[in-house]
Design a protein around this motif. Structure first.
Motif, PDB file in Angstrom:
ATOM      1  N   ALA A  55     -14.310   4.233  -5.515  1.00 25.63           N
ATOM      2  CA  ALA A  55     -14.395   2.921  -6.236  1.00 25.63           C
ATOM      3  C   ALA A  55     -13.404   2.894  -7.429  1.00 25.63           C
ATOM      4  N   SER A  56     -12.256   3.540  -7.306  1.00 29.13           N
ATOM      5  CA  SER A  56     -11.438   3.186  -8.614  1.00 29.13           C
ATOM      6  C   SER A  56     -10.806   2.077  -8.575  1.00 29.13           C
ATOM      7  N   ALA A  57     -10.374   1.441  -9.545  1.00 25.32           N
ATOM      8  CA  ALA A  57      -9.614   0.198  -9.900  1.00 25.32           C
ATOM      9  C   ALA A  57      -8.499  -0.272  -8.929  1.00 25.32           C
ATOM     10  N   GLY A  58      -7.743   0.800  -8.692  1.00 24.13           N
ATOM     11  CA  GLY A  58      -6.740   0.599  -7.747  1.00 24.13           C
ATOM     12  C   GLY A  58      -7.153   0.479  -6.157  1.00 24.13           C
ATOM     13  N   ALA A  59      -8.002   1.384  -5.858  1.00 22.88           N
ATOM     14  CA  ALA A  59      -8.566   1.023  -4.689  1.00 22.88           C
ATOM     15  C   ALA A  59      -9.186  -0.492  -4.405  1.00 22.88           C
ATOM     16  N   ARG A  60      -9.919  -0.720  -5.457  1.00 21.24           N
ATOM     17  CA  ARG A  60     -10.433  -1.834  -5.339  1.00 21.24           C
ATOM     18  C   ARG A  60      -9.508  -3.227  -4.985  1.00 21.24           C
ATOM     19  N   VAL A  61      -8.319  -3.101  -5.823  1.00 25.76           N
ATOM     20  CA  VAL A  61      -7.252  -3.817  -5.830  1.00 25.76           C
ATOM     21  C   VAL A  61      -6.718  -3.969  -4.177  1.00 25.76           C
ATOM     22  N   ILE A  62      -6.477  -2.515  -3.793  1.00 25.82           N
ATOM     23  CA  ILE A  62      -6.118  -2.435  -2.339  1.00 25.82           C
ATOM     24  C   ILE A  62      -7.014  -3.069  -1.280  1.00 25.82           C
ATOM     25  N   LEU A  89       0.763  -1.128   0.040  1.00 24.20           N
ATOM     26  CA  LEU A  89      -0.024  -0.164   0.219  1.00 24.20           C
ATOM     27  C   LEU A  89       0.878   1.335  -0.145  1.00 24.20           C
ATOM     28  N   PRO A  90       0.475   2.399  -0.823  1.00 29.97           N
ATOM     29  CA  PRO A  90       1.258   3.640  -0.760  1.00 29.97           C
ATOM     30  C   PRO A  90       0.844   4.161   0.742  1.00 29.97           C
ATOM     31  N   LEU A 103      -8.495  -7.506   2.316  1.00 33.63           N
ATOM     32  CA  LEU A 103      -9.515  -8.883   2.735  1.00 33.63           C
ATOM     33  C   LEU A 103      -8.590 -10.004   2.698  1.00 33.63           C
ATOM     34  N   GLN A 104      -7.786 -10.223   1.705  1.00 30.68           N
ATOM     35  CA  GLN A 104      -7.083 -11.522   1.696  1.00 30.68           C
ATOM     36  C   GLN A 104      -5.964 -11.604   2.948  1.00 30.68           C
ATOM     37  N   GLY A 105      -5.554 -10.436   3.566  1.00 28.58           N
ATOM     38  CA  GLY A 105      -4.832 -10.242   4.745  1.00 28.58           C
ATOM     39  C   GLY A 105      -5.379 -10.808   5.987  1.00 28.58           C
TER      40      GLY A 105
END
Length: 183
Positions: free
Chosen positions: A119-126, A100-101, A131-133
């Motif tokens: 809801a940008s693509a980058g935010a969704r990836v983050i 994460l930046p 959640l995976q963590g």
């Protein structure tokens, strides 16, 4: 509790009726795959997990007591299979602090994630990485409550935990997500 039509299909499937098994599969396949994807966040793993769940349905259906809906029972099978899969894989997730930046932060930690983060693509990836963590127990409660809309009573029943445990896991999951996303 269990609808009559579902009870009839379960009875027929228990008797070896392949059409009844196929009906149950078609009825729950999309839901089970969705739950599996939410648990694994990987399509290949989700497909493997869904296959395992339906194999268990085929083998363990005679032990189903019809005290709850088949959907409830299948959700518990998904959670159990996912936890077993995680134990087998012993996957280690990369540290999200290294991904994460530093400027990623929540404007108000009390706001829900959907509102607080654009809801940008980058935010969704983050968010997906965060959640995976989460440990599987916290992630399942978070997804069931905040994503799927289950009540704490329903979560407690499906996961065989107390309502207080469900609330505690949700609170801890949210706190962990906020700390990761605000770092």
């Amino acid at each position: 509790m269990v609808p009559n039509h579902e009870t009839e299909m379960i009875s027929r499937a228990r008797s070896g009726d392949q059409a009844a098994y196929e009906h149950l599969y078609r009825q729950y396949a999309t839901t089970v795959r969705s739950w599996c994807w939410h648990m694994t966040r990987n399509y290949a793993d989700a497909d493997d997990l869904a296959q395992e769940v339906f194999m268990r349905l085929f083998v363990k259906l005679p032990t189903f007591r019809c005290e709850s809906t088949l959907r409830t029972w299948l959700y518990r099978v998904v959670v159990n299979c996912a936890l077993m899969q995680f134990r087998k894989q012993k996957r280690t997730s990369p540290s999200l602090h290294s991904i994460l930046p530093r400027e990623t932060s929540l404007p108000n930690p009390e706001l829900p994630l959907e509102i607080a983060i654009p809801a940008s693509a980058g935010a969704r990836v983050i968010i997906k990485q965060a959640l995976q963590g989460l440990p599987p127990a916290k992630r399942s409660v978070f997804l069931m409550h905040d994503v799927s809309g289950f009540t704490h009573q329903e979560i407690a029943q499906r996961l065989c935990v107390s309502i207080e445990s469900s609330k505690c896991r949700l609170r801890r999951a949210r706190m962990q997500l906020r700390s990761v996303l605000s770092a």
